[in-house]
Design an enzyme around this catalytic site. Structure first.
Site: not given
Ligand code: NAD
Length: 261
Positions: A143, A156
């Site tokens: 991130s 985080y």
């Molecule tokens: P999201 O909430 O849409 O998806 C998260 C996924 O992780 C889901 O499939 C959920 O079921 C799964 N998950 C959560 N807890 C879990 C567990 N204990 N075991 C198995 N699966 C689990 O979120 P996203 O935005 O797609 O985020 C995905 C990654 O991207 C994360 O690591 C997040 O930190 C990172 N990220 C997101 C952003 C953003 O702006 N959305 C920015 C930077 C980084």
């Protein structure tokens, strides 16, 4: 060698960025194991949709990324059922927003487990097969918070800084084995994770929804636009290609200029 016929495990791929990774790899002919939580019927729809749309095998593993033994079993089962794990994308992640003095210890532990330790356990299980076959691609979703901080996100930001260091370390250990290990550092991507943190940020900062969107989220992003999940997934596909075989140990930003400031 082309990606077609390779096998991938993508953690946290029932939603958001992870689902986009799974679909983008499948579009290249890669068999995928999807993972994550959600309604069984919704997950089955996504799984069957990937098989139908792209003509690859798609399996679902419901391993909880906060449980080391379930993570190891997921990799072992993927190797058994698909023959190998050539691509591992550690992507599962959660968020919790609170001032440090009120931050619930169990939330700290959960975020470190899911956002950081799960990548360690996944790599620990998948690297031996990749080294033996002399080919592998590991991508960790970090991130912009792997490079800079924001208030109220102590767990985080710590987990994401941690995964950037873990990425570099494993990249050095696997460098002579045809295995690359990189992280992608998106800025704000419009996914359920971002949408869900809006109410907590409204409370923590005493702001309206519009103020959080414009003054907190997109305030950091010079382009004033959210990154899309498809853009992040396209970078992952590139990192899996032969053209990217000399990119390892990198932390690649896709943040609309956020960390340039
Ligand atoms: P999201 O909430 O849409 O998806 C998260 C996924 O992780 C889901 O499939 C959920 O079921 C799964 N998950 C959560 N807890 C879990 C567990 N204990 N075991 C198995 N699966 C689990 O979120 P996203 O935005 O797609 O985020 C995905 C990654 O991207 C994360 O690591 C997040 O930190 C990172 N990220 C997101 C952003 C953003 O702006 N959305 C920015 C930077 C980084």
């Amino acid at each position: 060698m082309a990606l077609k016929g390779r096998n991938a495990v993508v953690t946290g791929s029932t939603s958001g960025i992870g689902l986009a990774y799974a679909r983008a790899l499948a579009a290249e002919g890669v068999n995928v194991v999807i993972n994550g939580f959600g309604e069984a019927a919704d997950i089955e729809k996504e799984r069957a949709g990937i098989e139908k749309d792209f003509g690859v095998k798609c399996l679902y593993d419901g391993a909880d990324m906060s449980k080391p033994e379930q993570i190891t079993a997921m990799i072992v089962n993927a190797e058994k059922n698909l023959g190998s794990v050539d691509v591992l994308i550690n992507n599962a992640g959660i968020q919790f927003v609170s001032p440090v003095e009120d931050f619930p210890p169990e939330k700290w532990e959960q975020i470190i487990a899911i956002n950081l330790s799960s990548a360690f356990y996944g790599m620990r299980a998948a690297v031996p097969g990749m080294k033996a076959r002399k080919w592998g691609r590991i991508i960790n979703t970090a991130s912009a918070h792997s490079l800079v901080a924001s208030p109220f996100k102590s767990a985080y930001v710590s987990a994401k800084h941690g995964i950037a260091g873990l990425t570099k370390t494993v990249a050095l250990e696997t460098a002579t084995f045809g295995v690359t290990v990189n992280c992608i550092s998106p800025g704000y991507v419009w996914t359920p994770l971002v949408e869900k943190q809006i109410p907590d940020t409204m409370k923590a900062r005493n702001m309206t929804k519009e103020q959080v969107m414009n003054d907190v989220l997109l305030a950091a992003q010079p382009t004033k636009q959210f990154v899309t999940v498809e853009q992040v997934a396209a970078l992952a596909v590139f990192l899996c290609s032969d053209a990217a075989s000399q990119i390892t140990g990198a932390n690649i930003s896709m943040d609309g200029g956020w960390t340039a400031a």
